[in-house]
Scaffold this motif. Structure first.
Motif, PDB file in Angstrom:
ATOM      1  N   ASP A  52     -30.375  63.676 -14.126  1.00 38.89           N
ATOM      2  CA  ASP A  52     -30.723  64.723 -13.195  1.00 38.89           C
ATOM      3  C   ASP A  52     -32.233  64.948 -13.209  1.00 38.89           C
ATOM      4  OD1 ASP A  52     -29.964  66.707 -11.466  1.00 38.89           O
ATOM      5  OD2 ASP A  52     -30.142  68.239 -13.031  1.00 38.89           O
ATOM      6  N   HIS A  53     -32.846  64.471 -14.308  1.00 36.91           N
ATOM      7  CA  HIS A  53     -34.285  64.660 -14.490  1.00 36.91           C
ATOM      8  C   HIS A  53     -34.850  63.337 -15.016  1.00 36.91           C
ATOM      9  CE1 HIS A  53     -37.751  67.083 -16.569  1.00 36.91           C
ATOM     10  NE2 HIS A  53     -38.171  66.320 -15.575  1.00 36.91           N
ATOM     11  N   PHE A  54     -35.710  62.708 -14.223  1.00 33.65           N
ATOM     12  CA  PHE A  54     -36.218  61.393 -14.618  1.00 33.65           C
ATOM     13  C   PHE A  54     -37.515  61.096 -13.867  1.00 33.65           C
ATOM     14  CE2 PHE A  54     -35.012  59.283 -10.632  1.00 33.65           C
ATOM     15  CZ  PHE A  54     -33.995  60.105 -10.165  1.00 33.65           C
ATOM     16  N   TRP A  55     -38.107  59.978 -14.223  1.00 39.85           N
ATOM     17  CA  TRP A  55     -39.322  59.529 -13.537  1.00 39.85           C
ATOM     18  C   TRP A  55     -39.057  58.150 -12.939  1.00 39.85           C
ATOM     19  CZ3 TRP A  55     -44.299  61.961 -13.866  1.00 39.85           C
ATOM     20  CH2 TRP A  55     -44.347  63.091 -14.704  1.00 39.85           C
ATOM     21  N   ILE A  56     -39.685  57.865 -11.808  1.00 43.27           N
ATOM     22  CA  ILE A  56     -39.744  56.469 -11.371  1.00 43.27           C
ATOM     23  C   ILE A  56     -41.215  56.096 -11.291  1.00 43.27           C
ATOM     24  CG2 ILE A  56     -37.502  56.381 -10.194  1.00 43.27           C
ATOM     25  CD1 ILE A  56     -38.894  56.641  -7.555  1.00 43.27           C
ATOM     26  N   ALA A  57     -41.494  54.867 -11.732  1.00 43.08           N
ATOM     27  CA  ALA A  57     -42.893  54.450 -11.824  1.00 43.08           C
ATOM     28  C   ALA A  57     -43.077  53.101 -11.150  1.00 43.08           C
ATOM     29  CB  ALA A  57     -43.289  54.354 -13.299  1.00 43.08           C
ATOM     30  N   SER A  58     -44.271  52.863 -10.638  1.00 38.24           N
ATOM     31  CA  SER A  58     -44.609  51.523 -10.143  1.00 38.24           C
ATOM     32  C   SER A  58     -46.116  51.427  -9.935  1.00 38.24           C
ATOM     33  CB  SER A  58     -43.845  51.189  -8.852  1.00 38.24           C
ATOM     34  OG  SER A  58     -44.696  51.153  -7.740  1.00 38.24           O
ATOM     35  N   LYS A  59     -46.568  50.193  -9.753  1.00 38.96           N
ATOM     36  CA  LYS A  59     -48.019  49.991  -9.546  1.00 38.96           C
ATOM     37  C   LYS A  59     -48.412  50.336  -8.116  1.00 38.96           C
ATOM     38  CE  LYS A  59     -49.152  47.107 -13.339  1.00 38.96           C
ATOM     39  NZ  LYS A  59     -47.835  46.985 -13.983  1.00 38.96           N
ATOM     40  N   ARG A  60     -47.390  50.508  -7.249  1.00 39.42           N
ATOM     41  CA  ARG A  60     -47.694  50.803  -5.837  1.00 39.42           C
ATOM     42  C   ARG A  60     -46.795  51.935  -5.326  1.00 39.42           C
ATOM     43  NH1 ARG A  60     -47.732  44.807  -3.142  1.00 39.42           N
ATOM     44  NH2 ARG A  60     -45.911  44.486  -4.480  1.00 39.42           N
ATOM     45  N   VAL A  61     -47.259  53.157  -5.529  1.00 38.69           N
ATOM     46  CA  VAL A  61     -46.527  54.320  -5.022  1.00 38.69           C
ATOM     47  C   VAL A  61     -47.284  54.818  -3.780  1.00 38.69           C
ATOM     48  CG1 VAL A  61     -45.665  56.641  -5.533  1.00 38.69           C
ATOM     49  CG2 VAL A  61     -45.844  54.949  -7.382  1.00 38.69           C
ATOM     50  N   ALA A 102     -46.484  57.448 -11.209  1.00 43.57           N
ATOM     51  CA  ALA A 102     -45.071  57.791 -11.426  1.00 43.57           C
ATOM     52  C   ALA A 102     -44.730  59.094 -10.708  1.00 43.57           C
ATOM     53  CB  ALA A 102     -44.799  57.936 -12.917  1.00 43.57           C
ATOM     54  N   VAL A 103     -43.458  59.191 -10.360  1.00 44.36           N
ATOM     55  CA  VAL A 103     -42.969  60.373  -9.647  1.00 44.36           C
ATOM     56  C   VAL A 103     -41.859  61.008 -10.491  1.00 44.36           C
ATOM     57  CG1 VAL A 103     -41.986  61.233  -7.478  1.00 44.36           C
ATOM     58  CG2 VAL A 103     -43.394  59.158  -7.467  1.00 44.36           C
ATOM     59  N   GLU A 104     -41.991  62.301 -10.755  1.00 44.54           N
ATOM     60  CA  GLU A 104     -40.980  62.994 -11.544  1.00 44.54           C
ATOM     61  C   GLU A 104     -39.956  63.643 -10.607  1.00 44.54           C
ATOM     62  OE1 GLU A 104     -42.506  66.311 -13.763  1.00 44.54           O
ATOM     63  OE2 GLU A 104     -40.781  66.360 -15.126  1.00 44.54           O
ATOM     64  N   VAL A 105     -38.691  63.397 -10.909  1.00 41.68           N
ATOM     65  CA  VAL A 105     -37.616  63.914 -10.068  1.00 41.68           C
ATOM     66  C   VAL A 105     -36.755  64.859 -10.893  1.00 41.68           C
ATOM     67  CG1 VAL A 105     -35.532  63.269  -8.778  1.00 41.68           C
ATOM     68  CG2 VAL A 105     -37.557  61.781  -8.704  1.00 41.68           C
ATOM     69  N   LYS A 106     -36.499  66.023 -10.353  1.00 40.10           N
ATOM     70  CA  LYS A 106     -35.591  66.938 -11.044  1.00 40.10           C
ATOM     71  C   LYS A 106     -34.695  67.616 -10.020  1.00 40.10           C
ATOM     72  CE  LYS A 106     -35.357  70.404 -14.597  1.00 40.10           C
ATOM     73  NZ  LYS A 106     -36.051  71.380 -15.402  1.00 40.10           N
ATOM     74  N   GLN A 107     -33.409  67.548 -10.262  1.00 41.40           N
ATOM     75  CA  GLN A 107     -32.411  68.154  -9.368  1.00 41.40           C
ATOM     76  C   GLN A 107     -32.662  67.824  -7.910  1.00 41.40           C
ATOM     77  OE1 GLN A 107     -32.641  72.188 -10.695  1.00 41.40           O
ATOM     78  NE2 GLN A 107     -31.322  71.782 -12.442  1.00 41.40           N
ATOM     79  N   GLY A 108     -32.965  66.545  -7.689  1.00 43.49           N
ATOM     80  CA  GLY A 108     -33.074  66.066  -6.311  1.00 43.49           C
ATOM     81  C   GLY A 108     -34.408  66.290  -5.636  1.00 43.49           C
ATOM     82  N   LYS A 109     -35.338  66.937  -6.342  1.00 44.04           N
ATOM     83  CA  LYS A 109     -36.651  67.235  -5.742  1.00 44.04           C
ATOM     84  C   LYS A 109     -37.768  66.506  -6.485  1.00 44.04           C
ATOM     85  CE  LYS A 109     -35.670  70.489  -2.647  1.00 44.04           C
ATOM     86  NZ  LYS A 109     -36.080  70.386  -1.248  1.00 44.04           N
TER      87      LYS A 109
END
Ligand SMILES: NC(=O)NC(NC(N)=O)C(=O)[O-]
Ligand SMILES: [Zn+2]
Ligand SMILES: [Zn+2]
Length: 510
Positions: free
Chosen positions: A41-50, A60-67
Motif C-alpha cells: 500500500d506504501h512503496f516507491w517506484i524508481a527509474s533513470k527516466r521519470v 523515484a516516486v513514493e506511492v501511498k494509498q493510491g496517491k
C-alpha cells in the motif's frame, strides 16, 4: 516500562488490536492483492527516466494509498529509500498513465464488438490508466440519466482501469434542458455530437442550432462538447458511384467520398459556437473539442484562427485531437480491399500526415486519442473488401503508445511531448484534476515502458482486444514495449499479466 505506563499502554494496545480485527472484517471485499500484482500500500517506484512536468529525472516516486506522496531525484534518494519497498525499473521510462478520451467500448448492447472487460484489459496492457467511453455504439446510446446509469452498472467488476463517460448530444435532448441536465448531473464528463450521420440509428446527427443549445447547458456545468466535425457535401462523384465506374475495393474511391472539404465545412459551421465560449460570450464556461482531425490544411487553419485571441482578453475555449492512424498510415499505402483501414474522417495522403505531425509539434493540435472503434469482423466485410459498405472504425487501443513512439521518435518527439498529448491535456479536457502528471497529490497512475525494445505484432503477441485481427497494426513491427501499468497505486498489468480482479473505478463528474 514502569507500571503506571504499562497500565496506560496495555488497554490502548488491546483496543488497537481489536479494532484492527474489526477493520480487517469490514475491509472492502477485494483485498489489495487481488487488485494489484504488488501487495503493498506504501512503496516507491524508481527509474533513470521519470517523466515529470519539469522534465525527465533520474529518481523515484513514493506511492501511498493510491496517491503520489513524493517525487525525488536520485541524488537525494539513497538514504531516503533504505528499508523501504522499492520497485526499481532501471532504464525503463516511468510516465503518467495515458488518458484516452475517445474510446468506443460498445457495452451494454454490443459486447460482442468489444465490451468493458476486454477493452480495459487492452488499455491496461497498453499503459492507459483512464479512458473515456463514447456514448454511441453501445445499446442504448448514452443520452439520458437513465442510460448513463445503465452504462455505469454494466462496468461492475469488469474494468481494469478507470473509466469516465461522455454523454450524447442528439436532437432528442438538445432542446430538452431537463434531460440534458439529468445526464450531466448523473456524471457525464461532457457531451459528444455528430455533424454527419454516425452510422448508428439511435444516435442521430445534430446541426449547429442543437450544438448551440447544448453549449448553453454545458456552460453552466463547465464541461466540454466533443464534436465529430464532418458535414455531408456533394462530393461530385455520385454519378460515377451509381454507374459503377468506381471500384468500391479501391481505397482511392473511399477517399473521394469523404474529401477534406467535409471537415472544413463542419469546422466553419462551428465557428460561431466556438466564438460563444469566449469570455463574456453566451456559452462562456463551455468548451468545444474537435475529435479526430484528419485534414491538416484548411480545417486546421480554421482551428488556428479560432484559437487566436481577438480581442486578447476574450479567449475562445477550443481544442483538437488527432489519432495515431492519421500519423502512422498514408492513403497511398492502403491496399485494395483492406477495410481494416476504413475510418471517418479517412486516412489521407502522406503529405497530409507530415503536416499533422508538424501541427502536433508546433502545438496547434493539442492531444491524441485512439478513437478505438471496433466491431465484429463480419462488419468489416473482409471477403468483399468493399470500402463503401464496411464498418468504419480503427482498432488500436492497446498499441497507441508504441505507435506514437515508433513514428514520433523518427522526428525527435520527446517523452514530455508524449506525456502532454496523452496525459496532461486529455486530463484537463476530461476535468480530471488529480490525473495526467507525476506530481505530489495526484493519483498514482503510471505507464512503465521500454522505448528501445522492439516487438512484432504477430499471433504470438498477447493482444487483449476482442478482435485483434481487425487492427491494421497487426503484422507490424513497433518499438516501445509496455512493461507495467499502475492505476491508483495498483499494479494492474505487469509483464504480460493482469491483476486477478478488475478494480478500476467509474469516474463520474460531480
Ligand atoms: N460510430 C462510430 O464509432 N464512429 C466512429 N468511426 C470512425 N471514426 O470511423 C467515429 O468516431 O466517428
Ligand atoms: Zn467520430
Ligand atoms: Zn469515435
Amino acid at each position: 516500562m514502569d507500571d503506571l505506563l504499562k497500565w496506560r499502554v496495555l488497554p490502548l494496545l488491546v483496543l488497537l488490536a481489536s479494532s484492527l480485527v474489526l477493520y480487517s472484517r469490514i475491509l472492502p471485499k477485494k483485498s489489495i492483492s487481488e487488485c494489484s500484482l504488488l501487495p503493498y500500500d506504501h512503496f516507491w517506484i524508481a527509474s533513470k527516466r521519470v517523466v515529470t512536468p519539469q522534465g525527465v529525472i533520474n529518481g523515484a516516486v513514493e506511492v501511498k494509498q493510491g496517491k503520489i506522496l513524493s517525487v525525488v531525484e536520485a541524488s537525494i534518494q539513497k538514504g531516503l529509500l533504505s528499508g523501504e519497498k522499492v520497485v526499481d525499473y532501471g532504464e525503463a521510462v516511468i510516465m503518467p498513465g495515458l488518458i484516452d478520451v475517445h474510446v468506443h467500448l460498445d457495452e451494454p448492447g454490443r459486447t460482442e464488438w468489444e465490451g468493458f472487460s476486454s477493452g480495459t484489459k487492452a488499455a491496461a496492457a497498453g499503459g492507459i490508466t483512464t479512458l473515456v467511453d463514447m456514448p454511441l455504439n453501445s445499446f442504448p446510446s448514452t443520452v439520458s440519466e437513465e442510460t448513463l446509469r445503465m452504462k455505469v452498472e454494466s462496468t461492475k467488476k469488469k474494468i481494469y482501469v478507470d473509466v469516465g463517460f461522455w454523454g450524447g448530444l442528439v436532437p432528442e435532448n438538445a432542446f430538452n434542458i431537463s434531460m440534458l441536465e439529468g445526464l450531466l448531473r448523473a456524471g457525464a464528463l461532457g457531451l459528444k455530437s455528430f455533424m454527419c450521420p454516425s452510422g448508428i440509428n439511435d444516435f442521430p446527427m445534430t446541426n449547429s442550432t442543437h450544438i448551440k443549445e447544448g453549449l448553453y447547458v454545458l456552460a453552466k456545468y463547465k464541461r466540454p462538447l466533443l464534436v465529430h466535425a464532418e458535414v455531408v457535401l456533394d462530393s461530385g462523384i455520385s454519378e460515377e458511384l451509381h454507374s459503377g465506374s468506381l471500384d468500391p475495393r479501391s481505397y482511392a474511391t473511399y477517399l473521394k467520398t469523404r474529401p477534406p472539404s467535409w471537415e472544413e465545412a463542419a469546422i466553419k459551421d462551428l465557428q460561431e459556437a466556438i466564438h460563444d465560449t469566449r469570455t463574456g460570450g453566451q456559452a462562456e464556461g463551455a468548451h468545444v473539442h474537435i475529435v479526430h482531425l484528419s485534414d491538416a490544411k484548411a480545417s486546421l487553419d480554421l482551428i488556428k484562427d479560432s484559437k487566436r485571441n481577438v480581442p486578447e482578453d476574450a479567449t475562445a475555449s477550443v481544442s483538437v485531437e488527432t489519432c495515431p492512424h492519421y500519423l502512422a498510415f498514408a492513403a497511398e499505402e492502403i491496399a485494395d480491399g483492406d477495410t481494416r483501414f476504413k475510418c471517418a474522417p479517412p486516412i489521407r495522403e502522406a503529405a497530409n500526415r507530415q503536416k499533422l505531425w508538424e501541427a502536433l509539434l508546433e502545438g496547434h493540435i493539442d492531444m491524441m486519442s485512439s478513437d478505438h472503434s471496433p466491431s465484429v469482423p463480419e462488419l468489416k466485410l473482409f471477403d468483399e473488401g468493399d470500402f463503401l459498405r464496411a464498418w468504419g472504425g480503427i482498432s488500436s487501443l492497446q498499441y497507441v503508445l508504441p505507435i506514437t513512439w515508433t513514428f514520433g521518435q523518427k522526428i525527435g518527439v520527446s517523452f514530455n511531448q508524449i506525456a502532454a498529448w496523452w496525459s496532461e491535456r486529455p486530463a484537463k479536457l476530461a476535468g480530471q484534476k488529480y490525473k495526467g502528471a507525476i506530481v505530489i497529490g495526484n493519483d498514482a497512475d503510471f505507464a512503465v515502458w521500454e522505448p528501445e525494445v522492439e516487438f512484432d505484432l504477430d499471433e504470438n503477441h498477447k493482444t487483449f482486444h476482442k478482435h485483434p485481427n481487425n487492427s491494421p497494426y497487426m503484422g507490424r513491427r513497433l518499438s516501445g514495449k509496455v512493461m507495467a501499468t499502475f492505476v491508483r497505486g495498483n499494479l494492474v498489468f505487469s509483464d504480460g499479466t493482469h491483476a486477478p480482479a478488475a478494480c478500476g473505478t467509474p469516474i463520474l463528474a460531480k
